[in-house]
Structures are given as structure tokens and as C-alpha cells.
Design a protein around this motif. Structure first.
Motif, mmCIF file in Angstrom:
data_model
loop_
_atom_site.group_PDB
_atom_site.id
_atom_site.type_symbol
_atom_site.label_atom_id
_atom_site.label_comp_id
_atom_site.label_asym_id
_atom_site.label_seq_id
_atom_site.Cartn_x
_atom_site.Cartn_y
_atom_site.Cartn_z
ATOM 1 N N LEU A 12 8.508 -3.729 -5.258
ATOM 2 C CA LEU A 12 7.144 -3.217 -5.082
ATOM 3 C C LEU A 12 6.188 -3.886 -6.068
ATOM 4 O O LEU A 12 5.078 -4.316 -5.688
ATOM 5 C CB LEU A 12 7.142 -1.696 -5.249
ATOM 6 N N ILE A 15 5.476 -7.534 -5.051
ATOM 7 C CA ILE A 15 4.533 -7.626 -3.936
ATOM 8 C C ILE A 15 3.101 -7.533 -4.437
ATOM 9 O O ILE A 15 2.229 -8.338 -4.079
ATOM 10 C CB ILE A 15 4.817 -6.521 -2.897
ATOM 11 N N ASN A 16 2.838 -6.559 -5.297
ATOM 12 C CA ASN A 16 1.464 -6.328 -5.761
ATOM 13 C C ASN A 16 0.976 -7.385 -6.738
ATOM 14 O O ASN A 16 -0.219 -7.691 -6.778
ATOM 15 C CB ASN A 16 1.359 -4.935 -6.397
ATOM 16 N N SER A 22 -1.032 -5.758 -0.717
ATOM 17 C CA SER A 22 -0.998 -4.587 -1.588
ATOM 18 C C SER A 22 -0.022 -3.585 -0.995
ATOM 19 O O SER A 22 0.040 -3.410 0.226
ATOM 20 C CB SER A 22 -2.385 -3.965 -1.723
ATOM 21 N N CYS A 23 0.737 -2.949 -1.861
ATOM 22 C CA CYS A 23 1.792 -2.065 -1.394
ATOM 23 C C CYS A 23 1.795 -0.785 -2.215
ATOM 24 O O CYS A 23 1.984 -0.821 -3.442
ATOM 25 C CB CYS A 23 3.147 -2.779 -1.500
ATOM 26 N N GLN A 24 1.594 0.338 -1.543
ATOM 27 C CA GLN A 24 1.632 1.633 -2.220
ATOM 28 C C GLN A 24 3.051 2.194 -2.262
ATOM 29 O O GLN A 24 3.455 2.816 -3.235
ATOM 30 C CB GLN A 24 0.710 2.623 -1.507
ATOM 31 N N LEU A 26 7.268 1.694 -0.305
ATOM 32 C CA LEU A 26 8.188 1.001 0.586
ATOM 33 C C LEU A 26 8.998 2.024 1.367
ATOM 34 O O LEU A 26 9.490 3.003 0.806
ATOM 35 C CB LEU A 26 9.141 0.108 -0.209
ATOM 36 N N PHE A 41 6.126 -1.939 4.785
ATOM 37 C CA PHE A 41 4.973 -1.374 4.085
ATOM 38 C C PHE A 41 3.698 -1.797 4.797
ATOM 39 O O PHE A 41 3.664 -2.789 5.543
ATOM 40 C CB PHE A 41 4.951 -1.798 2.606
ATOM 41 N N SER A 43 -0.114 -3.053 4.444
ATOM 42 C CA SER A 43 -1.096 -3.698 3.582
ATOM 43 C C SER A 43 -2.378 -3.863 4.389
ATOM 44 O O SER A 43 -2.418 -4.652 5.339
ATOM 45 C CB SER A 43 -0.583 -5.061 3.109
ATOM 46 N N TRP A 47 1.309 -4.303 9.072
ATOM 47 C CA TRP A 47 2.648 -3.943 8.630
ATOM 48 C C TRP A 47 3.433 -5.197 8.266
ATOM 49 O O TRP A 47 3.379 -6.211 8.977
ATOM 50 C CB TRP A 47 3.388 -3.160 9.716
ATOM 51 N N CYS A 91 8.713 -11.582 1.749
ATOM 52 C CA CYS A 91 7.952 -10.811 2.717
ATOM 53 C C CYS A 91 7.878 -11.602 4.013
ATOM 54 O O CYS A 91 7.628 -12.814 3.989
ATOM 55 C CB CYS A 91 6.528 -10.535 2.219
#
Length: 335
Positions: A12, A15-16, A22-24, A26, A41, A43, A47, A91
Motif C-alpha cells: 500500500l 503504491i502511494n 492513490s490507494c486508501q 487493498l 483498489f 484510484s 480499478w 500494478c
């Protein structure tokens, strides 16, 4: 915090900090028979699939190289948006949830298998990537795979004591299968081209899980698909599908030869897979594949019984190994 949770947090953060996304949070999509884990996730409004592929176990570079080769050949594979070889993260494009295996039924299987079989000639043209030729499905690899059933299934999972005569039958059959397997024409091989590694995308076939691609037998991917360890169809249907494939793409080979190659390759694959399913349980604690061992052995018996040189081998599987598997599984249910 366990290792998997730590890896998830690292993924996570990666990714950010290191991608355009951007990933809040997973959401686990699947964990397959390898050490890879797949997450989804959101973004923005898009997806994305994030993959945790620990570098000590998984070869992301091979995945990337084969993806590029397959895409150039017109095969529908996920786009890779970002990756880190050292961390073992990447990703990729989200192909959705519509698995080939989940859509199959008696009404649509004819059309779906025709579509999926039609991709195989494209796969077979891919014998190299930008970084060089694909690995050979050579004797050393074949023989390692053939040893897996005896090592993991017979000895470790079943703890089965076969007689010297029965062991001799196994050894002779494995030697013969190895030789016939290696004698086939060589092409590009996906190596896991089955119903759980194909996606339905707007009536097209999407292909995933191809990082183990090699150069190997011409019938291998057809076996993976038509004698799928997770699906079973009437043998007359399978033969009809194989005949159509042969007539359309492989008519330069005699049908009898092509069918024999298909059956021998099927035996090699199912010997290997039976051992892998046992290993997944013993070594990796994954019990979900044990239920697929009987189907895998039934395929093996069916193919071996069609040829005089393998009938004794079929008998050993049918009279000793398959009953031991069924008895052990029934014992687990009763317990």
C-alpha cells in the motif's frame, strides 16, 4: 503483525509513494497456488490490481518479458502500469471478475472452448522475449516434474508402500513418458493455460498467469485447457474439440500422432499436478487443492489405459494410489 500483513502494508505504501495511483485500502482478490497474492483498489474512478510477488519466490521480470511478447502477438494480457523488481510489487490492469471457469456451462462450452483454443496458436509463436529465448522444457525439468507424484503424493502425503514390482512399473512408465514428451515438435507454451487463468472480456479471452512460459510440446496448452484439473467434460466432447483444433491448425501432423502426443503430454502434466497438489498441502498449508487430486488421477488412468505400453501403469494408479487418496480424504471428512 505477521509477514503477510507487513507485506500488504508495504505494498500500500509503495503504491502511494512510487506510482501515479492513490490507494486508501487493498481488497484481497485471490491467493493462488504460487506465493503471489492479488489485491484490488480504486484510484480515482479506475480499478487497479496490485500484486504481491515476493522476489525470493516469484520472477516478476519473467512476467513482464512474457507480457510484452504476448501483447505484441495480439494476445489479450493485462497492461502493467508500475513495478518494483526488488520489492516484488506491481500494478496491472484489472480484467474484472468474469473467470472462464465461472462462466462455463453445457450451453456455452462449445463456443467458449473454440475461442480459447483459438488463442493457442498465438501463444505458440512466442518462443522468445526482448531479453532472449524462453526457457526450454528440457529433460531435467520434465524429470523433476515427473518425480513429484512419487515424492509428494505417494511417499509424503499417502505414506504408501508400493511393492518393488509396482515401483518398477512406475519408473518404466515415467521414463517412457519423458521420452515421448520431449520428442514432440516444440513451440511456445503458456504452461498453465486452464480455465482459472482465462478471463472473459466483452466476448474476448483475456490471458493471465503466464510467467512460467517455456518452449515445449506442441500439445501442452491444449492439454491444460481440455483436460483441466478443475473441470471435466465428456471424453467424446474433448476429442471432438481436439479434432477441430488439429484440423484447423495442425493438419500437417497425422491425427493419430497428434492424439498420442496429447495423451502422453496429459499423463506428464497430471503426474506433475497430482504431486504439486500434495506439496501445496504438505509444504504450504493449502488444503483446497486436495479435492482435485482424484480428478487428476482419473485423467491419468483414462489416458494410460488407451495404450498397451501404459496399461500396467494405469493399474498401479487405479488399484493403489487413487483408492489410497479417496480413503484418506474420506477419513478426513469422517474425522
Amino acid at each position: 503483525m505477521n509477514t503477510q500483513s507487513t507485506r500488504e502494508q508495504q505494498l500500500l505504501s509503495w503504491i502511494n509513494l512510487n506510482t501515479e495511483f492513490s490507494c486508501q485500502s487493498l481488497v484481497m482478490v485471490s491467493a493462488d497456488a504460487s506465493f503471489r497474492r492479488y489485491f484490488r483498489f480504486l484510484s480515482g474512478d479506475k480499478w487497479i490490481i496490485a500484486v504481491d510477488a515476493p522476489p525470493q519466490y516469484e520472477n516478476i521480470a519473467a512476467f513482464l518479458n512474457v507480457a510484452s511478447s504476448y501483447s505484441a502477438a495480439g494476445i489479450n494480457v493485462p497492461k502493467v502500469y508500475a513495478y518494483d523488481l526488488d520489492l516484488g510489487f506491481y500494478c496491472q490492469q484489472d480484467f474484472g471478475n468474469t473467470l472462464f471457469s465461472g462462466q462455463l456451462n453445457q450451453q456455452n462450452c462449445q463456443q467458449l472452448y473454440k475461442q480459447a483454443l483459438g488463442v493457442i496458436p498465438l501463444l505458440q509463436k512466442c518462443t522468445s522475449t526482448e531479453n532472449g529465448p524462453l526457457p526450454e522444457y528440457d529433460r531435467a525439468l520434465v524429470d523433476r516434474e515427473l518425480a513429484m507424484m512419487k515424492d509428494w503424493l505417494v511417499e509424503q502425503y499417502l505414506e504408501l508402500d508400493l511393492s518393488n514390482t509396482e515401483l518398477g512399473v512406475l519408473d518404466n512408465a515415467l521414463k517412457s513418458i519423458s521420452e515421448k514428451f520431449l520428442a514432440q515438435p516444440k513451440v511456445g507454451v503458456h504452461r498453465d493455460y486452464h480455465s482459472r487463468n482465462l478471463m472473459i472480456l466483452d466476448d474476448e479471452i483475456g490471458v493471465i498467469d503466464f510467467q512460467d512460459a517455456v518452449v515445449g510440446p506442441v500439445t501442452y496448452d491444449a492439454v491444460s485447457l481440455l483436460r483441466d484439473c478443475y473441470q471435466r467434460w465428456p471424453s467424446q466432447w474433448v476429442e471432438a474439440w481436439l479434432k477441430d483444433l488439429h484440423q484447423e491448425y495442425y493438419a500437417k501432423y497425422a491425427w493419430a500422432d497428434f492424439k498420442y502426443w496429447f495423451d502422453v503430454t496429459g499423463m506428464q502434466r497430471h503426474i506433475k499436478v497430482a504431486g504439486i497438489f500434495a506439496r501445496l498441502y504438505i509444504r504450504d498449508g493449502k488444503s483446497g487443492y486436495l479435492a482435485d487430486i482424484p480428478r487428476t488421477l482419473e485423467y491419468l488412468i483414462e489416458a494410460a489405459n488407451d495404450y498397451p505400453e501404459y496399461k500396467k501403469f494405469a493399474t498401479v494408479i487405479c488399484d493403489n494410489i487413487l483408492p489410497a487418496v479417496l480413503a484418506k480424504q474420506q477419513g478426513c471428512i469422517d474425522a
